[in-house]
Design a protein around this motif. Structure first.
Motif, PDB file in Angstrom:
ATOM      1  N   UNK A   4       0.863  -1.013  -0.061  1.00  0.00           N
ATOM      2  CA  UNK A   4      -0.032   0.188   0.103  1.00  0.00           C
ATOM      3  C   UNK A   4       1.038   1.063  -0.080  1.00  0.00           C
ATOM      4  N   UNK A   5       0.409   2.151  -0.792  1.00  0.00           N
ATOM      5  CA  UNK A   5       1.182   3.682  -0.945  1.00  0.00           C
ATOM      6  C   UNK A   5       0.414   4.593  -0.473  1.00  0.00           C
ATOM      7  N   UNK A   6       1.059   5.678   0.157  1.00  0.00           N
ATOM      8  CA  UNK A   6       0.330   6.896   0.543  1.00  0.00           C
ATOM      9  C   UNK A   6      -0.457   7.628  -0.373  1.00  0.00           C
ATOM     10  N   UNK A   7      -1.763   7.741  -0.739  1.00  0.00           N
ATOM     11  CA  UNK A   7      -2.123   8.670  -1.826  1.00  0.00           C
ATOM     12  C   UNK A   7      -2.342  10.280  -1.270  1.00  0.00           C
ATOM     13  N   UNK A   8      -2.866  10.354  -0.095  1.00  0.00           N
ATOM     14  CA  UNK A   8      -3.029  11.861   0.657  1.00  0.00           C
ATOM     15  C   UNK A   8      -2.653  11.745   1.804  1.00  0.00           C
ATOM     16  N   UNK A   9      -2.146  12.758   2.475  1.00  0.00           N
ATOM     17  CA  UNK A   9      -1.732  12.959   3.879  1.00  0.00           C
ATOM     18  C   UNK A   9      -2.296  14.157   4.248  1.00  0.00           C
ATOM     19  N   UNK A  10      -3.161  14.202   5.635  1.00  0.00           N
ATOM     20  CA  UNK A  10      -3.851  15.445   6.027  1.00  0.00           C
ATOM     21  C   UNK A  10      -3.505  15.565   7.479  1.00  0.00           C
ATOM     22  N   UNK A  11      -3.281  16.676   8.028  1.00  0.00           N
ATOM     23  CA  UNK A  11      -3.436  16.918   9.394  1.00  0.00           C
ATOM     24  C   UNK A  11      -4.535  17.588  10.026  1.00  0.00           C
ATOM     25  N   UNK A  12      -5.410  16.997  10.751  1.00  0.00           N
ATOM     26  CA  UNK A  12      -6.557  17.169  11.191  1.00  0.00           C
ATOM     27  C   UNK A  12      -6.848  17.488  12.570  1.00  0.00           C
ATOM     28  N   UNK A  73      -9.890   2.187   1.541  1.00  0.00           N
ATOM     29  CA  UNK A  73     -11.088   1.723   0.729  1.00  0.00           C
ATOM     30  C   UNK A  73     -11.426   2.669  -0.572  1.00  0.00           C
ATOM     31  N   UNK A  74     -10.904   3.761  -0.440  1.00  0.00           N
ATOM     32  CA  UNK A  74     -11.225   4.703  -1.716  1.00  0.00           C
ATOM     33  C   UNK A  74     -10.509   4.402  -2.816  1.00  0.00           C
ATOM     34  N   UNK A  75      -9.249   4.140  -2.729  1.00  0.00           N
ATOM     35  CA  UNK A  75      -8.505   3.762  -4.096  1.00  0.00           C
ATOM     36  C   UNK A  75      -7.870   2.659  -3.891  1.00  0.00           C
ATOM     37  N   UNK A  76      -7.810   1.686  -4.952  1.00  0.00           N
ATOM     38  CA  UNK A  76      -7.260   0.317  -4.566  1.00  0.00           C
ATOM     39  C   UNK A  76      -5.520   0.509  -4.357  1.00  0.00           C
ATOM     40  N   UNK A  77      -5.061  -0.065  -3.398  1.00  0.00           N
ATOM     41  CA  UNK A  77      -3.661  -0.072  -2.718  1.00  0.00           C
ATOM     42  C   UNK A  77      -3.329   1.190  -2.393  1.00  0.00           C
ATOM     43  N   UNK A  78      -4.073   2.178  -2.245  1.00  0.00           N
ATOM     44  CA  UNK A  78      -3.471   3.512  -1.945  1.00  0.00           C
ATOM     45  C   UNK A  78      -4.310   3.841  -0.427  1.00  0.00           C
ATOM     46  N   UNK A  79      -3.499   4.638   0.259  1.00  0.00           N
ATOM     47  CA  UNK A  79      -4.028   5.097   1.622  1.00  0.00           C
ATOM     48  C   UNK A  79      -4.344   6.465   1.809  1.00  0.00           C
ATOM     49  N   UNK A  80      -5.446   6.820   2.189  1.00  0.00           N
ATOM     50  CA  UNK A  80      -5.845   8.302   2.587  1.00  0.00           C
ATOM     51  C   UNK A  80      -5.643   8.364   4.072  1.00  0.00           C
ATOM     52  N   UNK A  81      -4.358   9.149   4.211  1.00  0.00           N
ATOM     53  CA  UNK A  81      -4.067   9.030   5.837  1.00  0.00           C
ATOM     54  C   UNK A  81      -4.296  10.472   6.313  1.00  0.00           C
ATOM     55  N   UNK A  82      -4.663  10.484   7.553  1.00  0.00           N
ATOM     56  CA  UNK A  82      -4.921  11.378   8.464  1.00  0.00           C
ATOM     57  C   UNK A  82      -4.164  11.373   9.719  1.00  0.00           C
ATOM     58  N   UNK A  83      -3.415  12.517  10.306  1.00  0.00           N
ATOM     59  CA  UNK A  83      -2.649  12.416  11.338  1.00  0.00           C
ATOM     60  C   UNK A  83      -3.594  13.460  12.018  1.00  0.00           C
TER      61      UNK A  83
END
Length: 195
Positions: A4-12, A73-83
């Protein structure tokens, strides 16, 4: 096993001051779009945030107050990450702290009776006998913090290094304690105990 690779990174959800610090140091992040999603980088980023916040007045912030959410779940093999910060962290953790007074207790031997109390600038000294074991200016130079400044992790480390470099202490303890227990207290007084 699929990578899995990072697709987006957000600080929330960080307080405004912390959020500004994160944005100002975004080029130092350990998380980049396209990088493999791994625990080492997540842990490293949490540690980076701890140091960043502690350098800028957040004395009580620790890496374990930062958590993350990973959506795969949003994009195959991609991670939507929130810190994000943990929910319900103590108020003192999300508050910036300022340096107050410095209290020095110094003895020649453990168990000495403290008989003298003196004040010099914003330092108070307690020691046995009529003469302080080490001169007042030496203590002032060794403490890198200045009253009224934001607490800084670097200044804490420099203070410990300078005190240890004096080379005459068999025991040395430096503590940072809130001036009072009120909900609005934002001042840390420094307590140095030395033998």
């Amino acid at each position: 096993r699929q990578l899995y690779r990072l697709d987006s990174i957000a600080y929330v959800g960080f307080p405004p001051v912390a959020d500004s610090l994160i944005r100002a140091t975004s080029d130092e992040t350990l998380l980049h779009r396209g990088d493999a999603f791994n625990v080492v980088n997540l842990s490293g980023e949490r540690t980076r945030l701890e140091k960043l916040f502690r350098e800028n007045g957040f004395y009580y912030y620790a890496a374990n107050y930062t958590t993350y959410r990973a959506d795969t779940f949003q994009v195959k093999n991609r991670v939507q990450l929130q810190m994000r910060p943990l929910e319900n962290i103590p108020a003192r953790v999300s508050r910036r702290w300022y340096i107050g007074n410095t209290h020095v207790t110094v003895c020649n031997n453990p168990g000495d009776t403290l008989t003298t109390h003196r004040t010099f600038r914003n330092f108070t000294y307690d020691f046995p006998g009529s003469r302080i074991p080490l001169r007042y200016p030496m203590w002032w130079r060794a403490v890198s913090h200045r009253r009224g400044e934001l607490y800084s992790l670097t200044h804490q480390q420099m203070t410990l290094e300078k005190l240890n470099a004096i080379g005459v202490f068999s025991q040395l303890d430096v503590n940072y304690l809130p001036r009072d227990t009120s909900a609005t207290c934002d001042t840390l007084d420094i307590y140095i105990n030395a033998v």
